[in-house]
Design an enzyme around this catalytic site. Structure first.
Site, short mmCIF file in Angstrom:
data_model
loop_
_atom_site.label_atom_id
_atom_site.label_comp_id
_atom_site.label_asym_id
_atom_site.label_seq_id
_atom_site.Cartn_x
_atom_site.Cartn_y
_atom_site.Cartn_z
N LYS A 1 0.83 -1.21 0.00
CA LYS A 1 0.00 0.00 0.00
C LYS A 1 0.85 1.25 0.00
O LYS A 1 0.47 2.27 -0.58
CB LYS A 1 -0.93 0.01 1.21
CG LYS A 1 -2.04 -1.00 1.08
CD LYS A 1 -3.23 -0.64 1.92
CE LYS A 1 -4.38 -1.57 1.61
NZ LYS A 1 -5.53 -1.37 2.46
N LYS B 1 -4.82 -9.70 -6.82
CA LYS B 1 -6.01 -9.93 -6.00
C LYS B 1 -7.17 -9.03 -6.48
O LYS B 1 -6.94 -7.91 -6.87
CB LYS B 1 -5.63 -9.57 -4.56
CG LYS B 1 -6.62 -9.95 -3.51
CD LYS B 1 -6.14 -9.53 -2.12
CE LYS B 1 -6.27 -8.03 -1.90
NZ LYS B 1 -6.23 -7.62 -0.50
N LYS C 1 -11.22 -3.75 -3.79
CA LYS C 1 -12.20 -2.67 -3.91
C LYS C 1 -11.62 -1.49 -4.65
O LYS C 1 -12.34 -0.68 -5.21
CB LYS C 1 -12.55 -2.14 -2.50
CG LYS C 1 -13.28 -3.11 -1.65
CD LYS C 1 -13.28 -2.63 -0.20
CE LYS C 1 -13.99 -3.65 0.66
NZ LYS C 1 -13.81 -3.44 2.09
P1 AMP Z 1 -11.05 -5.78 3.38
O1 AMP Z 1 -12.03 -5.44 2.31
O2 AMP Z 1 -9.64 -5.55 2.95
O3 AMP Z 1 -11.39 -5.17 4.69
O4 AMP Z 1 -11.16 -7.35 3.60
C1 AMP Z 1 -12.18 -7.96 4.38
C2 AMP Z 1 -12.08 -9.46 4.30
O5 AMP Z 1 -12.24 -9.91 2.95
C3 AMP Z 1 -10.72 -10.01 4.77
O6 AMP Z 1 -10.94 -11.22 5.47
C4 AMP Z 1 -9.99 -10.28 3.48
O7 AMP Z 1 -9.02 -11.31 3.60
C5 AMP Z 1 -11.14 -10.73 2.59
N1 AMP Z 1 -10.82 -10.47 1.17
C6 AMP Z 1 -10.63 -9.25 0.59
N2 AMP Z 1 -10.33 -9.39 -0.72
C7 AMP Z 1 -10.34 -10.73 -0.97
C8 AMP Z 1 -10.11 -11.52 -2.14
N3 AMP Z 1 -9.82 -10.96 -3.32
N4 AMP Z 1 -10.20 -12.87 -2.02
C9 AMP Z 1 -10.50 -13.45 -0.84
N5 AMP Z 1 -10.73 -12.76 0.30
C10 AMP Z 1 -10.65 -11.41 0.24
#
Ligand code: AMP
Ligand code: TRP
Length: 336
Positions: free
Chosen positions: A116, A199, A202
């Site tokens: 990041k 990956k 968002k």
């Molecule tokens: P975040 O949106 O970064 O707060 O992520 C929230 C949850 O979603 C965390 O457990 C991440 O590991 C999971 N997550 C986010 N992006 C992915 C992805 N591309 N594949 C699998 N899990 C994800």
């Protein structure tokens, strides 16, 4: 449920929408973990979101949207504790203690920070650097033993264990548990639809690289139709997908959405071309996601009801976290 029921904690940032990666890697699995065996605690981590700039109105809306997405996906605010992080001040207070336990050398190894911060490491917020200590506080404020997350969060949960172990060791106590990450299922790392080596996130620059929970049926179909693939048909074995990351990703997504396994998906589709598989995947995704997005919009039409649910969840969360914080302060030697 007793005071000894094992606790599950997990969090998601309210920063700009909810993706299919969030759903398959986290939310869907959180739903399945609800039940008598665990006390489940789920959190919209708004304090983590502001480690990078968030417009205040968008943050408010994003927090409610996360809550709506979780409820619409099947998180029951009665069976689980559902709240937003900033309403329970124990998280920020325990994070300060952990800032004093974690070592700078540990933080320097965090790959998410490195990614990041990129070349701009001097200009990012101090909060982005301390982010994993706040995450450890989220988890350990509840003495949570299991944390269901996507693959990308493994290192942060390992750091949480290091912080717990160092705290216990420094203060000669057996106080914080060593939390286990739970990274399970066929879709723990959902990849970008345009580049199977990255990956799905968002914040990626093109909307075509991700599926959002709020996308309508036509958009979902279009995104899968345009998803990058290779010319070969689907093989019989997973081994043959080893060097085909985009193909592997679509198979994993299919398996995640259908509660199946990638191998079972190949057994059904071996020999099929993309002209057959992509429309089947789009139909499956629409069938699973559109009831959720319909329910999300219904819930979002009454934000004050969402706020009431979050406030009630926060009260229940405080009742668990405050005594643990008070005991931590006592162990550390803070008078009060
Ligand atoms: P975040 O949106 O970064 O707060 O992520 C929230 C949850 O979603 C965390 O457990 C991440 O590991 C999971 N997550 C986010 N992006 C992915 C992805 N591309 N594949 C699998 N899990 C994800
Ligand atoms: N860092 C996690 C993520 O991006 C979100 C998070 C914050 C979290 N606190 C947590 C996840 C505690 C699990 C447990 O994706």
């Amino acid at each position: 449920m007793t005071e000894f029921t094992p606790r599950i904690f997990s969090g998601i940032k309210p920063s700009g929408g909810v993706t299919l990666g969030n759903y398959l890697g986290a939310i869907k699995r959180w739903v399945d973990m609800q039940g008598p065996d665990f006390q489940t605690i789920y959190c919209a981590v708004d304090l983590h979101a502001i480690t990078v700039w968030q417009d205040p109105a968008a943050l408010r809306n994003g927090t409610r949207e996360i809550a709506a997405a979780l409820i619409a996906s099947g998180i029951d605010p009665e069976r689980s504790i559902l709240f937003n992080q900033s309403q329970v001040s124990a998280h920020a207070e325990l994070a300060w203690i952990f800032n004093c336990v974690a070592r700078v050398g540990w933080m320097n190894r965090m790959t998410q920070f490195k990614e990041k911060a990129g070349k701009n490491a001097e200009a990012v917020s101090l909060g982005l650097y301390a982010y994993p200590a706040l995450m450890a506080a989220d988890i350990l404020a509840y003495h949570a033993t299991h944390v269901p997350v996507g693959e990308d969060q493994k290192q942060h949960v390992e750091l949480t264990r290091d912080i717990a172990a160092k705290f216990n060791n420094d203060y000669k106590v057996d106080f914080f548990p060593l939390t286990e990450p739970v990274i399970e299922g066929p879709a723990t790392r959902v990849m970008n639809l345009r580049d199977g080596t990255k990956k799905m996130s968002k914040s990626g620059e093109s909307d075509m690289e991700r599926i959002n929970m709020t996308d309508d049926a036509d958009t979902i179909a279009k995104k899968f139709r345009k998803a990058r693939t290779d010319p070969a048909p689907l093989p019989d074995t997973l081994d043959e997908l080893k060097d085909r990351p985009e193909a592997r990703n679509l198979v994993d997504i299919y398996a995640g959405l259908s509660d199946s396994t990638p191998q079972a998906v190949l057994s059904d589709y071996a020999g099929a071309g993309w002209g057959k598989f992509k429309p089947a995947l789009a139909d499956l995704a629409v069938a699973k996601l559109s009831p959720i997005s319909t329910e999300m919009s219904r819930l979002m039409s009454d934000p004050s009801e969402i706020d009431r649910v979050l406030a009630r969840g926060a009260e229940r969360a405080k009742a668990l976290a405050e005594p643990i914080l008070a005991r931590t302060y006592g162990i550390v030697g803070l008078v009060g």
